[in-house]
Design a protein around this motif. Structure first.
Motif, PDB file in Angstrom:
ATOM      1  N   SER A   1       0.803  -1.223   0.000  1.00  0.00           N
ATOM      2  CA  SER A   1       0.000   0.000   0.000  1.00  0.00           C
ATOM      3  C   SER A   1       0.836   1.274   0.000  1.00  0.00           C
ATOM      4  N   GLY A   2       2.138   1.160   0.178  1.00  0.00           N
ATOM      5  CA  GLY A   2       2.960   2.352   0.352  1.00  0.00           C
ATOM      6  C   GLY A   2       3.493   2.946  -0.926  1.00  0.00           C
ATOM      7  N   ILE A   3       2.744   2.845  -2.024  1.00  0.00           N
ATOM      8  CA  ILE A   3       3.160   3.444  -3.287  1.00  0.00           C
ATOM      9  C   ILE A   3       2.433   4.768  -3.421  1.00  0.00           C
ATOM     10  N   ASP A   4       3.146   5.850  -3.294  1.00  0.00           N
ATOM     11  CA  ASP A   4       2.533   7.167  -3.238  1.00  0.00           C
ATOM     12  C   ASP A   4       3.084   8.069  -4.332  1.00  0.00           C
ATOM     13  N   ALA A   5       2.363   9.140  -4.588  1.00  0.00           N
ATOM     14  CA  ALA A   5       2.866  10.209  -5.449  1.00  0.00           C
ATOM     15  C   ALA A   5       3.525  11.275  -4.561  1.00  0.00           C
ATOM     16  N   PRO A   6       4.534  11.970  -5.073  1.00  0.00           N
ATOM     17  CA  PRO A   6       5.081  11.907  -6.415  1.00  0.00           C
ATOM     18  C   PRO A   6       5.956  10.677  -6.635  1.00  0.00           C
ATOM     19  N   THR A   7       6.060  10.277  -7.892  1.00  0.00           N
ATOM     20  CA  THR A   7       6.796   9.079  -8.249  1.00  0.00           C
ATOM     21  C   THR A   7       8.050   9.438  -9.037  1.00  0.00           C
ATOM     22  N   GLY A   8       8.973   8.488  -9.060  1.00  0.00           N
ATOM     23  CA  GLY A   8      10.174   8.693  -9.843  1.00  0.00           C
ATOM     24  C   GLY A   8       9.886   8.761 -11.328  1.00  0.00           C
ATOM     25  N   LEU A   9       8.924   7.977 -11.799  1.00  0.00           N
ATOM     26  CA  LEU A   9       8.604   7.997 -13.224  1.00  0.00           C
ATOM     27  C   LEU A   9       8.045   9.353 -13.624  1.00  0.00           C
ATOM     28  N   GLY A  10       7.184   9.919 -12.792  1.00  0.00           N
ATOM     29  CA  GLY A  10       6.630  11.227 -13.099  1.00  0.00           C
ATOM     30  C   GLY A  10       7.675  12.328 -13.116  1.00  0.00           C
ATOM     31  N   ARG A  11       8.812  12.086 -12.486  1.00  0.00           N
ATOM     32  CA  ARG A  11       9.881  13.087 -12.442  1.00  0.00           C
ATOM     33  C   ARG A  11      10.880  12.928 -13.588  1.00  0.00           C
ATOM     34  N   THR A  12      10.593  12.046 -14.533  1.00  0.00           N
ATOM     35  CA  THR A  12      11.432  11.904 -15.714  1.00  0.00           C
ATOM     36  C   THR A  12      10.662  12.395 -16.934  1.00  0.00           C
ATOM     37  N   ALA A  13      11.380  12.661 -17.984  1.00  0.00           N
ATOM     38  CA  ALA A  13      10.748  13.029 -19.263  1.00  0.00           C
ATOM     39  C   ALA A  13      10.588  11.755 -20.099  1.00  0.00           C
ATOM     40  N   TRP A  14       9.833  10.781 -19.552  1.00  0.00           N
ATOM     41  CA  TRP A  14       9.825   9.461 -20.190  1.00  0.00           C
ATOM     42  C   TRP A  14       9.173   9.449 -21.563  1.00  0.00           C
ATOM     43  N   ARG A  15       8.357  10.425 -21.880  1.00  0.00           N
ATOM     44  CA  ARG A  15       7.755  10.455 -23.220  1.00  0.00           C
ATOM     45  C   ARG A  15       8.776  10.816 -24.303  1.00  0.00           C
ATOM     46  N   SER A  16       9.951  11.256 -23.907  1.00  0.00           N
ATOM     47  CA  SER A  16      11.016  11.514 -24.868  1.00  0.00           C
ATOM     48  C   SER A  16      11.912  10.289 -25.065  1.00  0.00           C
ATOM     49  N   TRP A  17      11.632   9.200 -24.345  1.00  0.00           N
ATOM     50  CA  TRP A  17      12.419   7.979 -24.481  1.00  0.00           C
ATOM     51  C   TRP A  17      12.068   7.280 -25.799  1.00  0.00           C
ATOM     52  N   PRO A  18      12.802   6.245 -26.185  1.00  0.00           N
ATOM     53  CA  PRO A  18      12.474   5.504 -27.411  1.00  0.00           C
ATOM     54  C   PRO A  18      11.029   5.014 -27.433  1.00  0.00           C
ATOM     55  N   GLY A  19      10.483   4.891 -28.632  1.00  0.00           N
ATOM     56  CA  GLY A  19       9.064   4.592 -28.782  1.00  0.00           C
ATOM     57  C   GLY A  19       8.614   3.308 -28.113  1.00  0.00           C
ATOM     58  N   ASP A  20       9.444   2.257 -28.150  1.00  0.00           N
ATOM     59  CA  ASP A  20       9.026   0.998 -27.530  1.00  0.00           C
ATOM     60  C   ASP A  20       8.938   1.141 -26.015  1.00  0.00           C
ATOM     61  N   GLN A  21       9.793   1.987 -25.440  1.00  0.00           N
ATOM     62  CA  GLN A  21       9.738   2.221 -23.998  1.00  0.00           C
ATOM     63  C   GLN A  21       8.487   3.008 -23.632  1.00  0.00           C
ATOM     64  N   VAL A  22       8.189   4.049 -24.390  1.00  0.00           N
ATOM     65  CA  VAL A  22       6.993   4.851 -24.143  1.00  0.00           C
ATOM     66  C   VAL A  22       5.743   3.976 -24.257  1.00  0.00           C
ATOM     67  N   ALA A  23       5.680   3.155 -25.303  1.00  0.00           N
ATOM     68  CA  ALA A  23       4.503   2.314 -25.516  1.00  0.00           C
ATOM     69  C   ALA A  23       4.320   1.298 -24.390  1.00  0.00           C
ATOM     70  N   ALA A  24       5.417   0.742 -23.888  1.00  0.00           N
ATOM     71  CA  ALA A  24       5.313  -0.241 -22.805  1.00  0.00           C
ATOM     72  C   ALA A  24       4.785   0.414 -21.528  1.00  0.00           C
TER      73      ALA A  24
END
Length: 243
Positions: A86-109
């Protein structure tokens, strides 16, 4: 046990991110050198506690924060899908990255996992994590309301999704009426996003709340369309008429 759709999304994440590593370098006040060394070992299990300690730290705790998050994603999403922690809270590490700029297969996954997790949360009568928790995490990780709300808006009327929407609105309506930006994840621009959230609720929540036990809830949500001064006059009149 994960559903077939969620298990498929997890396999895709693992195929894309599994085996990645990150520099074994980070804040030695927060982590032991032995803990950081695990980041450089492909697929070395981190365990729930260390995994979340890595995932929630701000970027300057690592020499390569994006690589650290990519290294964590297979184990992190497997933990999320299990519903056991239950201890998964925001803010998250993923939200603090620009992950939509990563390669397309990573973004899609990433998009594929978040989409399935959110859809299944809304469809479940009693999801492992509360809908409000998953909403906040998905909004934080997407850094956007649209991918989350588009799923809710497209759900069939009168189902479990509407019950969850009503419960979430009932819990948050006072903050929404008071224009409280902290109804959104605290490290996002709540001031900018709140009008978008309020407008979406006026358009989509009002017609879905007609069957709620509280007959005033839909009418309260409709008040979000008004400027604050008019809203509170109308609210007072609404409460007085109901009393």
């Amino acid at each position: 046990m994960a559903s077939p759709a969620l298990a498929s999304a997890l396999r895709r994440v693992d195929a894309v991110f599994g085996g990645m590593t990150a520099p074994a370098e980070g804040c030695l006040r927060c982590y032991d050198a032995e803990e950081l060394a695990l980041l450089a070992v492909p697929r070395a299990p981190l365990g729930d506690d260390l995994l979340l300690r890595f995932f929630h730290k701000v970027p300057d705790h690592f020499t390569d924060h994006a690589a650290t998050i990519r290294r964590l994603l297979p184990e992190l999403f497997a933990l999320v899908a299990s519903g056991r922690r239950s201890g998964i809270d925001a803010p998250t590490g993923l939200g603090r990255t620009a992950w939509r700029s990563w390669p397309g297969d990573q973004v899609a996954a990433i998009e594929g996992f978040l989409d399935v997790w959110w859809r299944e949360t809304l469809a479940a009568p009693d999801p492992p994590y509360g809908v409000g928790t998953v909403w906040e995490l998905c909004v934080d990780m997407h850094r956007s309301l649209a991918p989350v709300h588009d799923v809710w808006a497209a759900a069939p009327r009168g189902g479990t999704e509407d019950r969850h929407l009503g419960d979430w609105v009932a819990y948050r309506i006072d903050e929404l009426l008071q224009d409280d930006p902290f109804v959104l994840p605290w490290d996002m621009d709540g001031e900018a996003l709140l009008p978008e959230l309020q407008a979406w609720l006026v358009e989509h929540a009002v017609p879905r709340l007609a069957g709620r036990p509280d007959p005033l809830l839909a009418r309260k949500v409709a008040l979000l369309a008004l400027p604050p001064e008019e809203r509170w006059v109308a609210y007072s009149e609404l409460v007085a008429s109901a009393g």
